[in-house]
Design an enzyme around this catalytic site. Sequence first.
Site, mmCIF file in Angstrom:
data_model
loop_
_atom_site.group_PDB
_atom_site.id
_atom_site.type_symbol
_atom_site.label_atom_id
_atom_site.label_comp_id
_atom_site.label_asym_id
_atom_site.label_seq_id
_atom_site.Cartn_x
_atom_site.Cartn_y
_atom_site.Cartn_z
ATOM 1 N N CYS A 60 0.839 -1.208 0.000
ATOM 2 C CA CYS A 60 0.000 0.000 0.000
ATOM 3 C C CYS A 60 0.877 1.264 0.000
ATOM 4 C CB CYS A 60 -0.966 -0.043 1.181
ATOM 5 S SG CYS A 60 -2.351 1.134 1.026
ATOM 6 N N HIS A 80 -3.904 -4.978 0.259
ATOM 7 C CA HIS A 80 -3.395 -5.579 1.492
ATOM 8 C C HIS A 80 -3.614 -7.094 1.459
ATOM 9 C CE1 HIS A 80 -2.808 -1.852 3.949
ATOM 10 N NE2 HIS A 80 -3.658 -1.369 3.054
ATOM 11 N N GLU A 93 -2.409 -9.345 3.207
ATOM 12 C CA GLU A 93 -2.397 -9.950 4.544
ATOM 13 C C GLU A 93 -3.804 -10.174 5.104
ATOM 14 O OE1 GLU A 93 -1.762 -5.455 5.081
ATOM 15 O OE2 GLU A 93 -1.036 -7.041 3.757
#
Length: 529
Positions: A379, A502, A504
């Site tokens: 990001c 993102h 994750e």
Amino acid sequence: MTKFVFITGGVLSSLGKGILTASTALFFKSMGYTTTAIKIDPYVNVDASTMNPYAHGEVFVTEDGGETDLDLGHYERFLHQNLTKNNNITTGKVYLNVIEKERKGEYLGQTVQIIPHVTDEIKRMIDEVAKDFDVAVVEIGGTVGDIEGLPFLEAARQMWVERRGDVAFVHVALVPVLSTTGEQKTKPLQHSVQELRRIGIQPHVVVGRSTKPLEPETKRKIALYSNLPEEAVFSDPDVEFVYEVPLRLAEQGYPKYLTKILGLEERKIELEYWVDFVNKLKSLPEGPTVAMVGKYTKLKDSYLSIIESLKHSAVEAGFMPKLKWVEVTDVERGKLSPEEAAEADGAIILPGFGKRGAEGKIAVIKELRERGVPTLGICFGMQMMVVEVARHLAGLEGANSEEVDPNTPHPVVALLDEQRKLKYLGGTMRLGAKPVIIMKGTKLWEAYKKTLVKERHRHRYDVNPKYLDKLEEAGLRVSAWSEGVPEGVELEGQEFWGVQYHPEFKSRPLQPSPVYTRFLKTLKFSASS
């Protein structure tokens, strides 16, 4: 009829209620019951969107674009299922709903009060999320005794009164160990349970959080003063990995006891896959050093999902990376040199917002690139990598992000068009799961082995398409697109790449993120080293 487990905490916050909630939900799902988890946050913010990570840790983003408490990340990782923005209930959401109903005249002239109107709204919101599930595990954030949590505890108490047999209360509290004698002290927990009972809630189960397993005498005292049988007291000691917690609780009979309290059919708990994952995780050798380059490094919970994603991918890679935390504000202040910061086998340029720390990140990125250290940007981290390339490879002097410098002569990272006329900051970023088109022959293609994926986003700025020609001349290549926006970049001939989204947030213990997995696999590692 949905069964409810309310989990409360005492003595102090950050005891691990989120992990206990996630573990409890995992048990019921493993028994074959459809299960969901709900996080109640008593703060008056409508959601976590405007909160500084130092205030509350990471902001977790759901598939539908909710900006929520980080505990929803634990729930998703343990349950291996997506939750929604409605799985996070806040005081702000509750009061906003109540006030809107009052303005519309839905209360028919009544005096609107905490009881019954606010508590009824809390119950309605819980039921709305839980209605399609056999079991809902509800974590009430904060600590018993906090004034802002009282309406939620009262709503939970009412649900127990109205649905006897379908509601269970689990209370988790600290059992400190004296450093001088090693004695476990139960008095703080006793007072916590007393406060809960004063509110009108008698817990069915008490979980003692301590640095070591509860001793028999400690359990006896907790049971006596909590008005419970000893079989209702469970130990939750410190562990190396949070994924061990459900296994330790299962060994003590915690899920079996809860099932009995709720009147559910006792079923075999299928956790062999979880045991296998934990065993692999615990047996991993320590591997190369990864520099974690960010500005919230003094509170590691600010990057919780990334840390957990690396653990998931570590099982695939065959080693556990050693994390080296690089505080970029220290680089800006001269406390840490870019050369020292870049001494690592790999680096992740972490997310973040705003001007503070941006120049520190750029300085470290330049050193990493020149040294040829494998580097992954996430990001804002990717955006700063683009700025560094623009300045030092594309010759765009003064290049920057509009977020960092609105007057930059070269806004290589710019505010998205749809973000320019917003009235509110909260909940207005480009949020949630978006389709991402992966370009063949790129590092992202190597990671995913597919053209179309869906990943979660949380940003207002992105790479400015007007500068793509100049950036490509300098060797930067766009590796992914989404809705006309560059989603991934990489530097030709070097392990220097990043993504706007993102990854994750979608990583799971048994389904690691392809992005973090590929990153770890690029690091040089020898089991004998």
